[in-house]
Structure formats: C-alpha cells, structure tokens
Write a protein that holds these residues in place. Structure first.
Motif, PDB file in Angstrom:
ATOM      1  N   ARG A 203      -4.903   3.586  -6.194  1.00  0.00           N
ATOM      2  CA  ARG A 203      -6.203   4.281  -6.257  1.00  0.00           C
ATOM      3  C   ARG A 203      -6.243   5.433  -5.255  1.00  0.00           C
ATOM      4  O   ARG A 203      -6.751   6.518  -5.560  1.00  0.00           O
ATOM      5  N   GLU A 204      -5.712   5.187  -4.064  1.00  0.00           N
ATOM      6  CA  GLU A 204      -5.684   6.245  -3.065  1.00  0.00           C
ATOM      7  C   GLU A 204      -4.779   7.389  -3.507  1.00  0.00           C
ATOM      8  O   GLU A 204      -5.112   8.574  -3.319  1.00  0.00           O
TER       9      GLU A 204
ATOM     10  N   GLU B 262      -6.182 -11.530  -9.307  1.00  0.00           N
ATOM     11  CA  GLU B 262      -6.259 -11.510  -7.852  1.00  0.00           C
ATOM     12  C   GLU B 262      -5.717 -12.780  -7.197  1.00  0.00           C
ATOM     13  O   GLU B 262      -5.590 -12.818  -5.966  1.00  0.00           O
TER      14      GLU B 262
ATOM     15  N   PHE C  71       0.829  -1.199   0.000  1.00  0.00           N
ATOM     16  CA  PHE C  71       0.000   0.000   0.000  1.00  0.00           C
ATOM     17  C   PHE C  71       0.868   1.255   0.000  1.00  0.00           C
ATOM     18  O   PHE C  71       0.700   2.145  -0.845  1.00  0.00           O
TER      19      PHE C  71
ATOM     20  N   ARG D 142      -6.575   9.419  -6.070  1.00  0.00           N
ATOM     21  CA  ARG D 142      -7.602  10.258  -5.433  1.00  0.00           C
ATOM     22  C   ARG D 142      -6.984  11.489  -4.790  1.00  0.00           C
ATOM     23  O   ARG D 142      -7.489  12.608  -4.942  1.00  0.00           O
TER      24      ARG D 142
ATOM     25  N   SER E 195       2.779   1.821  -3.242  1.00  0.00           N
ATOM     26  CA  SER E 195       1.980   2.451  -4.290  1.00  0.00           C
ATOM     27  C   SER E 195       1.819   3.947  -4.050  1.00  0.00           C
ATOM     28  O   SER E 195       1.766   4.735  -4.999  1.00  0.00           O
TER      29      SER E 195
ATOM     30  N   GLU F 278      -3.144  -2.166  -5.757  1.00  0.00           N
ATOM     31  CA  GLU F 278      -4.213  -1.409  -6.400  1.00  0.00           C
ATOM     32  C   GLU F 278      -4.855  -0.428  -5.428  1.00  0.00           C
ATOM     33  O   GLU F 278      -5.163   0.718  -5.807  1.00  0.00           O
ATOM     34  N   ARG F 279      -5.060  -0.838  -4.191  1.00  0.00           N
ATOM     35  CA  ARG F 279      -5.659   0.073  -3.219  1.00  0.00           C
ATOM     36  C   ARG F 279      -4.789   1.307  -3.027  1.00  0.00           C
ATOM     37  O   ARG F 279      -5.283   2.440  -2.952  1.00  0.00           O
ATOM     38  N   GLY F 280      -3.467   1.103  -2.967  1.00  0.00           N
ATOM     39  CA  GLY F 280      -2.558   2.225  -2.780  1.00  0.00           C
ATOM     40  C   GLY F 280      -2.543   3.165  -3.971  1.00  0.00           C
ATOM     41  O   GLY F 280      -2.538   4.388  -3.808  1.00  0.00           O
TER      42      GLY F 280
ATOM     43  N   PHE G 169      -4.179  -6.681  -4.330  1.00  0.00           N
ATOM     44  CA  PHE G 169      -5.143  -5.904  -3.555  1.00  0.00           C
ATOM     45  C   PHE G 169      -4.524  -4.630  -2.994  1.00  0.00           C
ATOM     46  O   PHE G 169      -5.050  -3.530  -3.180  1.00  0.00           O
ATOM     47  N   GLU G 170      -3.410  -4.756  -2.289  1.00  0.00           N
ATOM     48  CA  GLU G 170      -2.808  -3.586  -1.656  1.00  0.00           C
ATOM     49  C   GLU G 170      -2.121  -2.674  -2.662  1.00  0.00           C
ATOM     50  O   GLU G 170      -2.103  -1.455  -2.488  1.00  0.00           O
TER      51      GLU G 170
END
Length: 358
Positions: free
Chosen positions: A205-206, A192, A167, A209, A170, A201-203, A198-199
């Motif tokens: 995306r954050e 996946e 996370f 944003r 990223s 992509e989550r990072g 998961f982490e």
C-alpha cells in the motif's frame, strides 16, 4: 505434603519463572534486590531443588517440533533444510506437524497437536504461524520454549521469532512495478491468521501511494482452489485486466497460474505476474517467474539456533521457558531479495495488451 517448586517461589515473589530459575541456579543477570527476595522466599517456603529430576529432564527431551500451516507449501522445504542442518550436530529429532492441511487452518487440530507435543515431552517448538493465546500459555506452563518463523504473534507481547522483513520486501516489489510503469496493481493475499499479511499489505500500500498506482487487495483463503475461484470471480467483474498480479505466497500463486492458463491470459503480454516466495522451479516456468527470495533456509537456521539457545537456558524440571519480555532481543528479521526474471516484463519486447473478451 506437596513438594514446593520454583513456580511457588515465582508466585510468592511476583517475579517471572525465568528470573527465579536464574537466581536459584546461580545464573547472571539478576539484580541484587531480586536475588535477595527470591532466596528469602525459597528459604521460607522450604524449596529444595531436585537434582536427579533435573538430570532426568535433560536426558529425556531430545526432540523438537516444527508446526507448519500447509506442508505442501514449497516455502517450507528450504526452511526445514535450514532447521535440520542446524540441529543435526546436536542429535535432535525433528517432528513435523501440520495444522492447516491443504491451507485450511483447523483450530481443533492445533489444540490436539499442542497437547500431543506436551505429552511427548518436546524440548521446544518452531511454529510457522501464530498459535492461539491459550496454546501459547499452555506451552509456557509446561516450560516448552517457542520460536515463531514466517508469522509471529502481533500485539504487546513479543516472542522469539525469525521472520522476513516483509514491509521492505513489499517496497522492493512496488519499486520494480513502478519501473515498468504499471499503474493498476492487483494484490492476491491470504487471511490475517497468517500475520505476514499485515506487513506485506502495509508495504505494498505504501509503495502504491508513493508511485501513484491504483491498488486492489483481493483476499482469498490460503489454498490453491480458493485462489483460483476468488481470482476468477474478480476477473469476471472487471472491465479490463490489471497491469500486474502480485501473488502473496506460493499456494495462491499456483491457483493464479492455473486460472491464467485456463483463460489463456498471457504472461506478461496480457498481465505481468510476481510472486512472494522463491522456489526451485521458478526459473523453469514459461516465462520464468519474478519472485522475492525470503532466504527461508537462513530463517530455518536462525530459528533452530535460537531454539537451541532457549532450551540451553533451562536447567530444571520446574524452570520455565524465558518469558516473552525477557526475549525482546530475539526478534530477528531477514531481508528479502528481489529475483528479476521475465514474468514481470523484464527482458521481453513490449507487446500490446489484450483486451478482455466480452
């Protein structure tokens, strides 16, 4: 009459094999109440430890297995170096098995490999991808401890693991892209099954944003040919090139590089490029590639040390590998480091972006 084992004591008390093993072998960390319950059940069932079998077990397991997911991935080279250097003083033999040849995961191959590892009396396993729940249970049944690296199972159960802090890695990538003023990001990522997805992509995306960037996540199978085809299909449909392409790992990066070369898309003049895995020849590319250094050799060292510790906690033939719940302290994360080179646009003069040919 069948010999009573520790597993029978575990069933009778409802306590884990790890707890029963520690209690019957004089280990610390067992509550007084649990100890009394275990000793009473062992006496009533007629449990007698087989010391000769314990010594045989200790002497006969001298190999550990490393399960990879596409052995051609250069990430594994430094990982294996760390594992080998840590295990060498103990004279352990390291066996490597691949369950995703050329990046194509094969569940049947995984099943066959796990059975073979059990038949070969492996002392422990280091796995670079999540295994099926059935195979995890099978290894636990046969008292073979597992340490996960790179990808670890997600969900309520926790297992010993050494992974990258994906996370925050990223976020490092996203902050650097924002520094360049890039507003359109394309993230090429694998399925996946590899839970690092998961982490990462989550990072990203954050980060998008936070910086007001437009992010497109493009999923490809985890191999070079699929990445080449998927990226080609996407670029055919877009009106213009994104500001930057972020390759989720080295197999996807290789496919992307081949496509960009075939289409004569200049890096970073037409599109910037960043990769998630550092590799030895990244600074030798033209232009040198900006990457995340996940310190995979350090991950390998830690994973091997953790596995040795878990193996050392086993003292008998019917002892189990420590349960997942008892190993929550063995969840380790290694921070990544951004290695800035020229593929992201650093150190090069700003050039006008080439329009996509119609």
């Amino acid at each position: 009459m069948r010999k009573v084992t520790m597993r029978d004591v575990s069933r009778a008390t409802g306590l884990s094999m790890f707890t029963v093993s520690k209690a019957l072998n004089g280990g610390e960390g067992v509550s007084e109440e649990s100890l009394k319950m275990i000793l009473l059940a062992a006496r009533e069932l007629g449990y007698v430890p087989n010391r000769a079998a314990q010594e045989l077990r200790r002497s006969s397991r001298d190999s550990v297995a490393v399960i990879t997911a596409d052995a051609s991935n250069s990430y594994y080279l430094n990982l294996m170096s760390g594992i080998q250097h840590t295990l060498r003083p103990s004279n352990w033999t390291v066996v490597v098995g691949d369950v995703a040849v050329d990046g194509v995961y094969d569940p049947c191959l995984e099943d066959r490999m796990i059975k073979r590892l059990i038949e070969s009396r492996m002392a422990g396993v280091i796995s670079t991808l999540t295994l099926s729940p059935d195979n995890i249970r099978l290894l636990e049944t046969w008292d073979i401890p597992i340490v996960f690296v790179d990808s670890a199972p997600v969900g309520e159960n926790t297992y010993p693991s050494v992974t990258t802090d994906n996370f925050n890695a990223s976020l490092l990538v996203g902050d650097h892209l924002a520094y360049h003023g890039y507003r359109e990001w394309l993230f090429l990522i694998y399925p996946e099954k590899w839970t690092t997805r998961f982490e990462r992509e989550r990072g990203i995306r954050e980060a998008a944003r936070r910086h007001g960037a437009q992010l497109v996540v493009l999923e490809s199978d985890n191999d070079t040919h699929s990445a080449y085809a998927k990226l080609g299909q996407y670029l055919e449909k877009t009106a213009r090139l994104p500001d930057v392409l972020i390759a989720g790992n080295n197999p996807l990066l290789l496919g992307a590089l081949k496509l960009l070369q075939d289409r004569r898309i200049a890096i970073p003049a037409d599109m910037a490029l960043m990769g998630y895995d550092e590799f030895d020849w990244a600074p030798l590319l033209n232009p040198p590639l900006t990457t995340l250094n996940e310190h995979s050799e350090e991950i390998g060292r830690r994973a091997a040390g953790l596995l040795v510790a878990l193996i050392g906690e086993q003292t008998g033939p019917d002892n189990a590998a420590p349960s997942s719940a008892s190993r929550r302290e063995y969840q380790q994360q290694v921070p990544a480091e951004l290695i800035v080179r020229q593929s992201c646009g650093c150190g090069l003069p700003a050039l006008p972006k080439k329009k996509k040919e119609s």
